[in-house]
Design an enzyme around this catalytic site. Structure first.
Site, short mmCIF file in Angstrom:
data_model
loop_
_atom_site.label_atom_id
_atom_site.label_comp_id
_atom_site.label_asym_id
_atom_site.label_seq_id
_atom_site.Cartn_x
_atom_site.Cartn_y
_atom_site.Cartn_z
N GLU A 1 0.83 -1.21 0.00
CA GLU A 1 0.00 0.00 0.00
C GLU A 1 0.86 1.26 0.00
OE1 GLU A 1 -3.85 0.04 0.85
OE2 GLU A 1 -3.89 -2.01 0.11
N CYS B 1 -2.84 11.34 3.95
CA CYS B 1 -3.19 10.39 2.89
C CYS B 1 -3.18 11.07 1.53
CB CYS B 1 -4.61 9.85 3.08
SG CYS B 1 -4.89 8.95 4.58
N HIS C 1 -3.71 1.59 7.84
CA HIS C 1 -2.35 1.90 7.38
C HIS C 1 -1.58 2.45 8.58
CE1 HIS C 1 -4.08 2.80 3.13
NE2 HIS C 1 -3.45 1.65 3.09
O1 SUG Z 1 -7.77 2.71 0.91
N1 SUG Z 1 -10.59 4.78 1.22
C1 SUG Z 1 -9.14 4.64 1.18
C2 SUG Z 1 -8.50 5.63 2.11
C3 SUG Z 1 -7.02 5.65 1.96
C4 SUG Z 1 -6.34 6.49 2.99
N2 SUG Z 1 -4.94 6.51 2.78
C5 SUG Z 1 -4.00 6.48 3.74
N3 SUG Z 1 -4.26 6.16 4.97
N4 SUG Z 1 -2.78 6.69 3.38
C6 SUG Z 1 -8.71 3.22 1.54
O2 SUG Z 1 -9.28 2.66 2.47
C7 SUG Z 1 -12.87 4.44 0.44
C8 SUG Z 1 -13.62 4.53 -0.88
C9 SUG Z 1 -15.10 4.35 -0.72
O3 SUG Z 1 -15.55 3.72 0.24
O4 SUG Z 1 -15.87 4.86 -1.59
C10 SUG Z 1 -11.37 4.24 0.28
O5 SUG Z 1 -10.93 3.60 -0.64
#
Ligand code: SUG
Length: 454
Positions: free
Chosen positions: A181, A377, A258
């Site tokens: 990731e 993020c 994460h």
């Molecule tokens: O991968 N949310 C992302 C958020 C990513 C956050 N990034 C970091 N922490 N670096 C994920 O969980 C939600 C999309 C939705 O539900 O429509 C989503 O993919």
């Protein structure tokens, strides 16, 4: 690193992801509490993109180097076709909406906005060949994010095109053993950005021969040790430059999907929650033994901030930025002000503590937060020397003029309301292609999208 480059030539550039025109709430991310609880809400893509641009502009105005990365082509019609939907674009969308609405939602996700997951970056200062190294993350844990790496790789290769300075590696095999990731699970600790760094890779699970009792029980661990080791190998990092630490499985089960939801580092500072690592002491000891400048740990105890508060406020998903006088600024999401314990901890543990953090700036990124994406993020950190910054392709470093043009572009093309049912609207797909075509010209990055490549 060229012989004429010295440590002072380096600056960290935060490349923020522009929020795409299909930003929506689909509840796609298992283990991400915000995404799971906001699925089905009506989103506001225009507000989301403008919130992101406002954050970028504020950091530019405060003197930080700010970059921008374009969103991806969504809906991903190619993905729908590969899953057997045929006919015109209109027919493909209509069939997907009626036969597989979950799949349609996934191929519409604007999740590439969270560029901390775009890939892992090693600055030239630490790489044996003196180039900046990139590996796009495979994001194989979820279907909607698995769709990102191909275009991500093309975008990174288009911007960091100059081969004398930039090296690009293949995405790791997209299979659970190498689940990756990106930078969300990677922290570079150093003195100044141009000094030699130690790379802290945080993983949730060991794929081969790991002890299952050390794994989370409720939610998936998205990063494996094997993936982190492979990225470090690709980039030529040695054992002396790397620390691999396991994330605390209880934190993952509480919604810390994460490491950047529970820890953030910058220069010699590691700001982290007591529940960040399975073996906190071992991680700190190893960091101390490998770093050439003293580590400054800033630990927030569980009694001060519960895991629930950490996940709800995203205190640790803040940006920690270096100032010329040696102090640091923490850019926190607005949600931190809404939780009393968190706001108090910011005053007591961070600002009043013995550490370089002497300013807290609050930014509203609520549209992204509802999907579990805070300030950290939204950005990919790339430490670049002066020469490397000059070798970038395209207009990707934010200026006042570029900010104004991007704002006008968003206002021209984005909707201010998107409900899950709107995703099947063929008009939305057309609007998006028109907007993205214009964007690649505005950013001068050439053709990066499937529809441009034919
Ligand atoms: O991968 N949310 C992302 C958020 C990513 C956050 N990034 C970091 N922490 N670096 C994920 O969980 C939600 C999309 C939705 O539900 O429509 C989503 O993919």
């Amino acid at each position: 690193m060229s012989e004429t480059t010295n440590a002072a030539d380096y600056r960290e550039v935060n490349f923020d992801g522009l929020v795409g025109p299909t930003h929506n709430y689909s509840g796609l991310a298992h283990g991400n509490v915000a995404s799971m609880s906001h699925g089905g809400l009506v989103s506001n893509p225009r507000e989301a993109a403008l919130q992101g641009l406002t954050k970028m502009k504020a950091l530019l105005d405060a003197g930080y180097a700010q970059g921008v990365l374009p969103p991806q082509q969504r809906p991903d019609l190619g993905a729908l076709r590969s899953l057997g939907f045929t006919g015109s674009n209109r027919e493909v969308l209509a069939r997907a909406a009626s036969e597989a609405p979950q799949v349609l939602r996934a191929v519409c996700s604007a999740s590439s906005m969270w560029t901390a997951n775009a890939g892992t970056v090693t600055p030239s200062r630490d790489a044996p060949d003196g180039r900046v190294h990139f590996t796009p993350a495979n994001l194989q844990s979820s279907f909607h994010r698995y769709l990102e790496p191909e275009t991500t790789g093309r975008v990174l290769a288009a911007i960091f095109r100059n081969e004398a300075h930039f090296a690009h590696h293949p995405v790791l095999p997209a299979t659970p053993a190498f689940s990756d990731e990106g930078a969300a699970n990677h922290t570079r600790l150093c003195g100044e950005h141009g000094d030699a760094g130690v790379h802290l890779f945080v993983y949730g699970r060991q794929a081969f021969g790991g002890d299952p009792s050390h794994e989370p029980k409720r939610f998936p661990a998205r990063q494996t040790l094997e993936a982190s080791q492979a990225v470090a190998r690709q980039h030529g990092l040695t054992a002396a430059q790397t620390v691999f630490a396991q994330q605390h499985p209880d934190a993952i089960d509480a919604g810390v999907f994460h490491n950047d939801v529970i820890a953030v580092g910058n220069g010699p500072v590691l700001l982290y929650h007591a529940m960040a690592f399975r073996d906190e002491q071992a991680a700190l000891d190893e960091l101390r033994s490998k770093m050439t400048s003293p580590l400054i740990p800033v630990r927030v105890p569980l009694e001060a901030v519960s895991l629930e508060d950490a996940v709800a406020s995203y205190l640790f998903n803040s940006q920690l930025l270096s100032n010329p006088d040696g102090s640091m600024t923490l850019v926190v999401p607005g949600e931190c002000q809404e939780r009393e314990a968190v706001w108090r901890s910011i005053q007591d543990h961070l600002l009043a503590g013995h550490n370089p953090i002497n300013e807290v700036v609050v930014k509203d990124v609520k549209q992204s937060m509802r999907n579990g994406g805070g300030p950290a993020c939204l950005r990919l950190r790339v430490a670049l020397s002066r020469q490397e910054r000059a070798a970038l392709t395209g207009r990707v470093l934010l200026t006042d003029a570029l900010h104004d043009e991007l704002t006008a572009w968003v206002e021209r093309h984005y909707r201010d309301r998107l409900a899950p049912d709107d995703l099947a609207d063929p008009q939305l797909a057309d609007e998006t292609l028109t907007a993205l075509d214009e964007l690649t010209r505005l950013l001068e990055i050439g053709s990066v999208y499937p529809f441009q490549l034919g």
